[in-house]
Design an enzyme around this catalytic site. Structure first.
Site, PDB file in Angstrom:
ATOM      1  CE1 TYR A  98      -3.981   2.097   0.404  1.00  0.00           C
ATOM      2  CE2 TYR A  98      -2.445   3.488   1.599  1.00  0.00           C
ATOM      3  CZ  TYR A  98      -3.645   3.316   0.943  1.00  0.00           C
ATOM      4  OH  TYR A  98      -4.505   4.372   0.831  1.00  0.00           O
ATOM      5  CD  GLN A 139     -11.507   3.092  -0.304  1.00  0.00           C
ATOM      6  OE1 GLN A 139     -11.697   3.045   0.924  1.00  0.00           O
ATOM      7  NE2 GLN A 139     -11.250   4.224  -0.935  1.00  0.00           N
ATOM      8  CB  SER A 182       8.293   9.653  12.121  1.00  0.00           C
ATOM      9  OG  SER A 182       9.620   9.233  11.942  1.00  0.00           O
ATOM     10  CD  GLN A 237      12.498  11.222  11.974  1.00  0.00           C
ATOM     11  OE1 GLN A 237      11.428  10.647  11.937  1.00  0.00           O
ATOM     12  NE2 GLN A 237      13.295  11.272  10.921  1.00  0.00           N
ATOM     13  CG  HIS A 276       8.390  12.634   9.036  1.00  0.00           C
ATOM     14  ND1 HIS A 276       8.207  12.319   7.718  1.00  0.00           N
ATOM     15  CD2 HIS A 276       9.614  12.154   9.370  1.00  0.00           C
ATOM     16  CE1 HIS A 276       9.283  11.681   7.254  1.00  0.00           C
ATOM     17  NE2 HIS A 276      10.152  11.580   8.241  1.00  0.00           N
ATOM     18  CD  GLU A 290      10.193   5.616  12.899  1.00  0.00           C
ATOM     19  OE1 GLU A 290       9.854   6.720  13.393  1.00  0.00           O
ATOM     20  OE2 GLU A 290       9.896   5.260  11.754  1.00  0.00           O
ATOM     21  CG  HIS A 291      14.518   7.142  13.133  1.00  0.00           C
ATOM     22  ND1 HIS A 291      13.255   7.671  13.021  1.00  0.00           N
ATOM     23  CD2 HIS A 291      14.766   6.499  11.970  1.00  0.00           C
ATOM     24  CE1 HIS A 291      12.754   7.364  11.825  1.00  0.00           C
ATOM     25  NE2 HIS A 291      13.648   6.641  11.169  1.00  0.00           N
ATOM     26  CG  ASP A 322      14.490   8.889   6.807  1.00  0.00           C
ATOM     27  OD1 ASP A 322      14.269   7.903   7.533  1.00  0.00           O
ATOM     28  OD2 ASP A 322      14.191  10.055   7.113  1.00  0.00           O
ATOM     29  CD  GLU A 375      -0.513 -33.426  25.788  1.00  0.00           C
ATOM     30  OE1 GLU A 375      -0.973 -33.411  24.632  1.00  0.00           O
ATOM     31  OE2 GLU A 375       0.391 -32.642  26.174  1.00  0.00           O
ATOM     32  CG  HIS A 387      -2.538 -37.302  19.166  1.00  0.00           C
ATOM     33  ND1 HIS A 387      -3.853 -36.970  19.001  1.00  0.00           N
ATOM     34  CD2 HIS A 387      -1.827 -36.200  18.773  1.00  0.00           C
ATOM     35  CE1 HIS A 387      -3.943 -35.726  18.527  1.00  0.00           C
ATOM     36  NE2 HIS A 387      -2.722 -35.239  18.383  1.00  0.00           N
TER      37      HIS A 387
END
Lengths: 433, 433
Positions: free
Chosen positions: A130, A192, A238, A260, A263, A328-329, A362, A416, A421
């Site tokens: 995506y 969608q 971020s 950052q 963003h 994250e960074h 990046d 068991e 089995h």
């Protein structure tokens, strides 16, 4: 930029709580809308998909136009500067090189009694990537999501991205997709598009895994279809955390914090240091940079809301804070940054030294820029080749090998209360009993 | 047992559609109940947890009794046969041995310009293992969920399992937990236990990842907290697919099919073969075994609903069917089973030859028995050490290394209209400009 002295665990908890407010897990209110879109596309397929595309993207898309045509890609190349194409290709080589090192092999382990155990690695058959639309166009994101799947050997990589009202896709997105080796590009976005990838429609084939960033509707839709297909980690805003001592350059730190912060307003930029002089110098440099940077409005809001300069009592506490925030960074600018790195348990990507600035990761160095956000580096990994393969166990046993253990298996199964089995091994030696 | 001739893709689709009905993704109706339990425990912590334990498990549990005490574990050992303890220990050794081979190392890749890229592997800090309660007690499941976390080096492994109305836990569960090396065991079950592990309460600490099987409430709760913590794959009903030709032993196949069918009424057992004689012989053996097996009622329902003997036109079609169904367990009993295995793309675990019966994998061989079900082997892997580690990228660059590429990074950033990103590399060379 505010400076906050960390005196006890309590003030770290406050920072953590503030950061967690940004979590995409706090948007339950949209779950119902997303559930309705998913159900509609699952049932009515293309018809529903096209209706939502018209409603949300204001674009008229039909079966004949949903798939991007070769002519549109050719046109995109004409609209993109040769210089940018060359840079995209260099970045691609670095990304392929790094991810090539992540490849895992199938393996087996044999014993002389005829038993063989192992693990078979197989790439996924079909993956959906995506790519968000709108004003912000990130060709680097296309490379980072598609190339690990290529390296893994995924059979087919399809991409969906929302069209503009004119039914077109940004040329940079198309060029990056072509360079990365996407097989088919569909004009579809939002929940969608996720539904179409998860369930399949007449136009869009069902995939095995969906990756890529998106708005809250995309994130909730991905979470809802998890289990039916696989998804990547759910991305949040971020963030960067710089861990620095008195040896660091305040101007570099300020510039990196702001890279950052620009963003979006939910982005977070944090400096953790033991040095009060550095804290003050960075605060001043941040204010200076903000005045001249074009995205100053976003930056100012992000710094006001989620920007911190945290003054730690000592190095141990500074590292503890970095591990608790699990950024994250994480940039390490200390006298012995590689040594500091050994103490870091939780971070998406670790940038070491004065010259490993975050945008290097990046765009260009090669490691993936799709990283766990909002503390999830405690349990998620950067996107990589691992995300596009899966494993099957291999168990081969000779009669001799099974004979050595079948009595134990019978007894374990009976403990068991699973007699069928037990029977399944017993039957293989019934003639010997 | 019914025999169905597969003539075209359509009849495979019908089988697939029937199997998918068993999916845990089809239980949206309970989502609201689960959401309420999660919200309640998140807000009211222990108080809510204890109330749900009283309501659902009919057990009175308080802060002083929620944690299993050493004396209870000692008592469990007294109630377990030394023979079973010995078998559990042998199984444990095999499981540790196999999973030890899954360990991944951190790595780096250096260049002489001073750049260093790599990947750091870190075990998770804290993991929660859910173990179902009720009549069915599976110590093997405790071993399979806990031991990979041990091998990974997880800091703390906590277990939750619902108590009986007497406030006690099954002795076999406690022995298996102790043998596997669980750090703390809590008496809590259902969605409320998942909530406690995900958010933390006064008694139960928040974990980073939750693994382990459970009923539909547990599965939905895990899905709901995904992203806030990590979870393992969402487990569905068990299944087996046997791929066999005329060289196979019909009695072995029948016994193996039933070993899965006995799990529950939603379990699925499928034979795919090109040999009509084998199909008929297996059908007869299945009926014979059912008459003598203790769990015949469950078995009969499972075979009636989700049992198939599929007669394929040729080997190619048979393998195609196996890959489309992507079974949790796949047994290959063909003349050249290792050769057949190379053509298998999708299966949780692949059992090769006449003597690799499926329960061997459930209990003893060493590979994990927590496997992707219901077609999810197309994108999920067996539980393993990978599930208890995570990775951080490492990026170290010297000034020299950054100088070689910083102009490209500036241009890429400006193409994405992220000027603060560009600034973050520019600033490092401003004195040279």
């Amino acid at each position: 930029m505010r400076i906050q002295r960390i005196d006890d665990n309590n003030s770290i908890s406050e920072v953590l709580a503030a950061l967690l407010k940004r979590s995409p897990n706090n948007y339950g209110e949209y779950e119902q809308v997303v559930a309705e879109i998913l159900a509609d596309v699952k049932e009515n397929k293309d018809q529903a998909l096209f209706a939502y595309t018209e409603k949300f993207d204001k674009a008229q898309i039909q079966a004949g136009t949903i798939q991007v045509k070769d002519a549109e890609i050719a046109e995109a190349y004409e609209q993109t500067s040769p210089e940018l194409i060359a840079i995209i290709r260099k970045a691609k080589e670095n990304i392929l090189d790094f991810h090539g090192k992540q490849k895992q092999n199938s393996w087996i382990d044999t014993k002389e009694n005829g038993s063989m155990l192992g693990q078979k690695v197989t790439p996924l058959d079909r993956v959906g990537v995506y790519v968000p639309g709108g004003k912000a166009v990130y060709p680097s994101s296309v490379l980072m999501n598609v190339l690990p799947a290529k390296v893994a050997g995924v059979g087919e990589i399809v991409m969906t991205t929302p069209p503009g009202p004119d039914g077109k896709i940004s040329p940079h997105t198309l060029v990056a997709a072509k360079e990365a080796g996407v097989d088919v590009i569909y004009k579809a976005g939002g929940a969608q598009a996720i539904a179409a990838l998860a369930y399949g429609t007449e136009s869009i084939p069902k995939v095995d895994k969906i990756v890529g960033p998106g708005n809250i509707f995309v994130a909730l839709a991905k979470k809802a279809v998890y289990g039916h297909v696989n998804i990547d980690a759910i991305a949040g805003p971020s963030e960067i955390l710089v861990l620095a001592d008195e040896s660091a350059n305040p101007r570099f730190i300020a510039a990196d914090l702001l890279s950052q912060a620009e963003h979006d307003e939910l982005a977070s930029a944090i400096l953790v240091t033991t040095d009060e002089g550095l804290a003050e110098a960075v605060s001043i440099e941040v204010d200076r940079f903000i005045e001249v940077l074009p995205r100053r409005e976003i930056i100012q809001k992000s710094i006001d809301n989620y920007g911190y300069i945290l003054l730690a009592k000592n190095e141990e506490q500074a590292i503890h804070i970095a591990n608790e925030i699990a950024s994250e960074h994480l940039e390490i600018m200390t006298k012995r940054p590689y040594e500091t790195m050994t103490k870091i348990r939780h971070a998406g990507a670790i940038f070491i030294g004065d010259y490993a600035s975050e945008p290097l990761g990046d765009y260009f160095a090669g490691p993936n820029h799709v990283l766990p956000t909002n503390g999830t580096a405690k349990f998620f990994s950067p996107l990589g080749v691992d995300d596009f393969i899966k494993k099957s166990s291999i168990i081969g046993y000779s009669k001799e090998a099974l004979r050595e253990v079948y009595k134990d298996i019978e007894k374990f199964a009976m403990a068991e209360e699973l007699s069928a089995h037990a029977n399944s091994v017993t039957v293989r030696f019934e003639e010997e009993e």
